[in-house]
Design a protein around this motif. Structure first.
Motif, short mmCIF file in Angstrom:
data_model
loop_
_atom_site.label_atom_id
_atom_site.label_comp_id
_atom_site.label_asym_id
_atom_site.label_seq_id
_atom_site.Cartn_x
_atom_site.Cartn_y
_atom_site.Cartn_z
N SER A 198 -0.68 6.27 -17.35
CA SER A 198 -1.89 7.11 -17.34
C SER A 198 -2.13 7.69 -15.95
O SER A 198 -1.65 7.16 -14.94
N LEU A 199 -2.92 8.77 -15.93
CA LEU A 199 -3.35 9.33 -14.64
C LEU A 199 -4.18 8.30 -13.89
O LEU A 199 -4.06 8.16 -12.67
N ALA A 200 -5.02 7.56 -14.64
CA ALA A 200 -5.87 6.56 -13.99
C ALA A 200 -5.01 5.52 -13.28
O ALA A 200 -5.30 5.12 -12.14
N ASN A 201 -3.93 5.09 -13.91
CA ASN A 201 -3.05 4.10 -13.29
C ASN A 201 -2.36 4.70 -12.05
O ASN A 201 -2.28 4.04 -11.02
N LEU A 202 -1.93 5.96 -12.17
CA LEU A 202 -1.29 6.59 -11.01
C LEU A 202 -2.27 6.68 -9.84
O LEU A 202 -1.90 6.45 -8.69
N ARG A 203 -3.55 6.99 -10.16
CA ARG A 203 -4.56 7.07 -9.08
C ARG A 203 -4.74 5.70 -8.43
O ARG A 203 -4.82 5.58 -7.21
N ASP A 204 -4.79 4.64 -9.25
CA ASP A 204 -4.96 3.29 -8.70
C ASP A 204 -3.76 2.89 -7.84
O ASP A 204 -3.92 2.28 -6.78
N VAL A 205 -2.56 3.22 -8.32
CA VAL A 205 -1.35 2.89 -7.55
C VAL A 205 -1.38 3.63 -6.21
O VAL A 205 -1.07 3.06 -5.16
N ARG A 206 -1.78 4.89 -6.28
CA ARG A 206 -1.88 5.70 -5.05
C ARG A 206 -2.81 5.04 -4.03
O ARG A 206 -2.52 4.96 -2.84
N GLU A 207 -3.94 4.54 -4.54
CA GLU A 207 -4.92 3.94 -3.65
C GLU A 207 -4.32 2.69 -2.96
O GLU A 207 -4.49 2.49 -1.76
N VAL A 208 -3.62 1.88 -3.76
CA VAL A 208 -3.00 0.68 -3.19
C VAL A 208 -1.94 1.08 -2.15
O VAL A 208 -1.88 0.51 -1.06
N CYS A 209 -1.14 2.09 -2.47
CA CYS A 209 -0.11 2.54 -1.52
C CYS A 209 -0.77 3.03 -0.23
O CYS A 209 -0.32 2.70 0.87
N ASP A 210 -1.85 3.80 -0.38
CA ASP A 210 -2.56 4.30 0.82
C ASP A 210 -3.07 3.14 1.66
O ASP A 210 -2.99 3.17 2.89
N GLY A 211 -3.59 2.10 0.97
CA GLY A 211 -4.13 0.93 1.68
C GLY A 211 -3.06 0.25 2.53
O GLY A 211 -3.38 -0.40 3.52
N HIS A 212 -1.80 0.39 2.14
CA HIS A 212 -0.72 -0.28 2.88
C HIS A 212 0.15 0.72 3.65
O HIS A 212 1.17 0.32 4.23
N GLY A 213 -0.22 1.98 3.57
CA GLY A 213 0.55 3.01 4.30
C GLY A 213 1.98 3.16 3.79
O GLY A 213 2.90 3.41 4.56
N VAL A 214 2.18 3.00 2.47
CA VAL A 214 3.53 3.10 1.89
C VAL A 214 3.59 4.33 0.98
O VAL A 214 2.67 4.56 0.19
N PRO A 215 4.64 5.14 1.07
CA PRO A 215 4.72 6.33 0.20
C PRO A 215 4.96 5.97 -1.27
O PRO A 215 5.57 4.95 -1.58
N LEU A 216 4.49 6.87 -2.13
CA LEU A 216 4.67 6.70 -3.58
C LEU A 216 5.58 7.81 -4.10
O LEU A 216 5.32 8.99 -3.84
N PHE A 217 6.63 7.43 -4.81
CA PHE A 217 7.53 8.40 -5.43
C PHE A 217 7.48 8.23 -6.94
O PHE A 217 7.28 7.12 -7.45
#
Ligand SMILES: Cc1ncc(COP(=O)(O)O)c(C=O)c1O
Length: 473
Positions: A198-217
């Motif tokens: 879902s888009l909601a899951n992608l947004r949550d994953v993005r937030e976690v990645c941002d919190g750790h400074g890791v890129p999302l592909f």
């Protein structure tokens, strides 16, 4: 804009313009062919297959306009107009700064992981596809699957059963600080029943990645099918155009790998994309070593044209409505027979739960392989085991049962009709009626990695003797 459909029957939104004959075979022909192939469906000659559901990758039918595009292919070594047409149509959906064409998805994976992974590194993914896992592990890095826990419960229907385990991702990033070069989300989640994210899951994953400074592909092979599921199932998305949903998916990521053999509607091709300039430079240097100059990668100009046109067609609502309905049609028919299938059906494939269908065959005698062989011997249908044969061999050489033993019936795009699917259902019914007689298999030869492509098998007679009686119907 969505137009209301006045009739129940969702038809193929095309008519057939050129045909390919199918070669009919007898059961005796097929028994001989599969034995000669070492009981590995990848080793069959495709002419000995009647309905080929091995993969949806590169097996679809191209449109009139794609064939016309092929004639426009410009084979200039550098800066060809076909490259610019490809670039525009990729960036129209995925506005990443750098687009690096490759001959298929795994070449993009190989280049990316060579650049960012390596010993001591960890790459999380909702579920790695087999080539993605192999390319991560080949560098010495660890590939970690983190699918949402509720998605692993086969009896519970999830609208977004491909989602990533966001809490698990956070824990993984916390326990490996500085060792995760990239987080991946595979849309749709091929190795987990072809289920969407879902888009909601992608947004949550993005937030976690941002919190750790890791890129999302994104591993975006089936981006359009995933976006159609979002359009149909995610609250508030029903009035949106699929192309806009795709752009939002892209906006949540820093890059992508792509196999154009799926939602590129082409027979070959792929790309790697990203915003990071430095990473793009190292990837382009690797590209030149193995694929070619950055304006064609591993592709001919004509392939770039076919993909460019395919990307325009794949986001059309009439196409996606028919595509997802045809997969659902097969899944629902098998479910009505009582065959255990992953529900709801995935975007590109129906997955039969062979572990549940053949409980008399232990996982290390490969119930998925046994079912796939039976479907071929019975009706000439070629499917693909996605279970212990594919995932059971561990990097340390040990073998353990996969989480689930599935058999994937992947549907090539725009290739088979509804009567072909009705035939598939009839063959499955026949196999289901005598499922208890099917033997398990053992592996007599296998390569060190990606063993499912070339391993050779033989039937295990003890499983045939221990077989339970076949169920009614
Ligand atoms: C999810 C996923 N990722 C990557 C790949 C690899 O793509 P290719 O077969 O073009 O190398 C596939 C192919 O099936 C896939 O399904």
């Amino acid at each position: 804009m969505m137009l209301p459909m006045p009739f129940r029957t969702i038809i193929e939104p095309f008519r057939i313009h050129s045909v390919e004959p199918l070669r009919m075979t007898t059961r005796a022909d097929r028994e001989q062919a599969i034995r000669a192939a070492g009981f590995n469906l990848f080793a069959l000659r495709s002419e000995d297959v009647l309905i080929d559901l091995l993969t949806d990758s590169g097996t679809g039918a191209m449109s009139r306009d794609q064939w016309a595009g092929i004639q426009h292919g410009d084979e200039s070594y550098a800066g060809s107009p076909s490259w610019f047409r490809f670039l525009d149509s990729v960036q129209e959906l995925f506005p990443f700064k750098h687009i690096i064409p490759t001959h298929q998805g795994r070449a993009a994976e190989k280049i990316l992981f060579t650049a960012v992974a390596g010993p001591g590194k960890v790459v999380p993914n909702n579920t790695h596809f087999d080539t993605t896992r192999a390319n991560v592990e080949f560098t010495g890095a660890e590939a970690v699957d983190l699918v949402a826990p509720e998605s692993s419960e086969p009896s519970v229907e999830q609208p977004f059963g491909g989602n990533m385990d966001v809490g698990g991702l956070d824990a993984c990033l916390r326990s490996h600080p500085g060792s995760v070069p990239v987080v991946f989300v595979t849309v749709t989640n091929n190795s987990h029943g072809g289920q969407p994210v879902s888009l909601a899951n992608l947004r949550d994953v993005r937030e976690v990645c941002d919190g750790h400074g890791v890129p999302l592909f994104l591993d975006a092979c089936r981006f359009a099918e995933n976006a159609w599921f979002i359009h149909e199932r995610e609250p508030g998305q029903q009035d949106r155009e699929v192309r806009d949903i795709v752009r939002e998916m892209a906006s949540l990521a820093d890059g992508m790998t792509m196999s154009a053999k799926k939602d590129g509607l082409a027979n070959i091709g792929g790309w790697l994309a990203m915003n990071d300039d430095e990473l793009a430079t190292s990837c382009r240097n690797l590209l030149i070593l193995t694929e070619g100059f950055p304006t064609y990668g591993g592709l001919a100009g004509r392939d770039l044209e076919a993909i460019a046109q395919g990307l325009e067609e794949v986001v059309q609502h009439d196409y996606l409505r028919y595509r997802i309905r045809s997969t659902g049609y097969l899944g629902e028919a098998l479910d009505r027979l009582g065959v255990p299938v992953v529900q709801p059906a995935g975007g590109h494939a129906v997955y039969i739960d062979a572990g549940r269908m053949l409980p008399h065959i232990p996982p290390l005698h490969y119930p998925g392989q046994a079912l796939a062989i039976a479907l071929y011997e019975t009706g000439g249908i070629r499917s693909c085991e996605v279970g212990t044969v594919m995932f059971g061999r561990q990097p340390d050489g040990s073998e353990r049962p996969a989480e689930r033993d599935l058999v994937r019936l992947a549907i090539p795009r725009r290739t088979y009709t509804q009567s072909h699917m009705d035939y598939v259902v009839e063959v499955c019914a026949e196999v289901w009626a005598r499922v208890g007689e099917l033997p398990g298999y053992s592996i007599i030869e296998e390569p060190p990695m990606l063993r499912h492509f070339t391993a050779r098998f033989e039937p295990v007679s003890s499983t045939r003797e221990a077989a339970t009686p076949a169920p009614e119907g």
